[in-house]
Design an enzyme around this catalytic site. Sequence first.
Site, PDB file in Angstrom:
ATOM      1  N   ASP A   1      43.555  30.252  41.795  1.00 15.34           N
ATOM      2  CA  ASP A   1      43.790  31.586  41.245  1.00 15.34           C
ATOM      3  C   ASP A   1      44.831  31.544  40.125  1.00 15.34           C
ATOM      4  O   ASP A   1      44.974  32.513  39.373  1.00 15.34           O
ATOM      5  CB  ASP A   1      44.301  32.541  42.348  1.00 15.34           C
ATOM      6  CG  ASP A   1      43.236  33.528  42.803  1.00 15.34           C
ATOM      7  OD1 ASP A   1      42.269  33.740  42.042  1.00 15.34           O
ATOM      8  OD2 ASP A   1      43.374  34.084  43.907  1.00 15.34           O
TER       9      ASP A   1
ATOM     10  N   GLN B   1      42.984  36.335  49.196  1.00 16.73           N
ATOM     11  CA  GLN B   1      42.597  37.607  48.574  1.00 16.73           C
ATOM     12  C   GLN B   1      43.741  38.625  48.693  1.00 16.73           C
ATOM     13  O   GLN B   1      44.265  38.853  49.781  1.00 16.73           O
ATOM     14  CB  GLN B   1      41.323  38.145  49.250  1.00 16.73           C
ATOM     15  CG  GLN B   1      40.771  39.403  48.628  1.00 16.73           C
ATOM     16  CD  GLN B   1      40.241  39.210  47.201  1.00 16.73           C
ATOM     17  OE1 GLN B   1      39.623  38.183  46.879  1.00 16.73           O
ATOM     18  NE2 GLN B   1      40.500  40.169  46.332  1.00 16.73           N
TER      19      GLN B   1
ATOM     20  N   LYS C   1      32.300  35.989  46.010  1.00 16.00           N
ATOM     21  CA  LYS C   1      32.850  34.687  45.575  1.00 16.00           C
ATOM     22  C   LYS C   1      32.182  33.555  46.383  1.00 16.00           C
ATOM     23  O   LYS C   1      31.755  32.544  45.823  1.00 16.00           O
ATOM     24  CB  LYS C   1      34.370  34.648  45.791  1.00 16.00           C
ATOM     25  CG  LYS C   1      35.138  35.436  44.734  1.00 16.00           C
ATOM     26  CD  LYS C   1      36.606  35.645  45.086  1.00 16.00           C
ATOM     27  CE  LYS C   1      37.269  36.572  44.074  1.00 16.00           C
ATOM     28  NZ  LYS C   1      38.625  36.991  44.449  1.00 16.00           N
TER      29      LYS C   1
END
Length: 295
Positions: free
Chosen positions: A121, A98, A54
Amino acid sequence: MSYEIIDGKKISLQMQEEIAAEVKAFTAKGGKIPHLAAVLVGEDPASQAYVGSKVKTCEKVGFKSTLVKFPSTISEQELLNKLDELNNDKDIDGYIVQLPLPKHISEHKIIEAVKPSKDVDGFHPINVGRLVLDLPTYISATPYGITQLLERYNIETSGKNCVVIGRSHIVGSPMSILMAKNNKFANCTVTLCHSRTKDLKAHCLNADIIIAAIGKPNFVTADMVKQGCVIIDVGINRVDDASLPKGYKLVGDVDFDNCAPKCSFITPVPGGVGPMTIASLLKNTLLAAKREIYK
Ligand code: NDP
């Protein structure tokens, strides 16, 4: 039947090029360089690999990126304090934490601590609620990536029966909501299946589109698939393979070799949905930098 492979790698690169061009145009007009932060807790190799790619892709499209790493022993409160800092950092447009997190940290608490305007997200309850209500929002990356694949391959979805297998908060549930939306690349009649579903095979045989997000290698078999079906395979499973240097290979939730000949379109694993997730996250970060969702 001849089938077309949906090339997620190609579409992801296309999206990255579009984003890079938008960043150039936006910054040329005085806009700020989009800045994504990623919070990584612990040493899980898969999480490290995801976050690493990412961050790398951010650089490729002209974003700034910051990686914040903590050992798995960090307390919940210390992590919440860091999120508070990120929420108040004016230079950071969006950030992700994460998952999964160590067991002593509540994922719900962490997700709710992310400022909705920086929640690229799309996991915060406010952003999920906005998705349900058709309000502008950050759509979580994997489901958004799948809608992009359907759209860019011009796959007819209106009025089709779509079976989503898996009801997780990050894939299956938002996917089922998106496929039922009243818009061009949705408008499906959606059936959301899970481990308690009776006669999954009958549901699948009635499906024009199957979206598999289960986490079980080769779970969807050819006898569950009707001719002409579109299959989107979200699964990423490690299967031992002593012939490979790594000792394993990645396979999806769908028995690709036997299902593909019955399909009109199918995503491979790897190279299907996986690469789309990163491109979608970057898209959300760009929206955050441009203040397009939260003004
Ligand atoms: P979860 O484990 O959170 O959810 C799995 C879902 O599958 C659950 O809803 C579960 O049902 C359902 N399920 C399990 N067994 C069966 C069964 N026998 N029949 C029907 N349904 C069943 O997984 P995720 O949604 O997080 O991930 C799914 C897969 O997608 C994984 O392989 C993951 O690695 C991959 N993934 C890939 C991404 C990408 O970028 N390509 C991103 C995210 C995930 P129940 O709720 O009843 O337990």
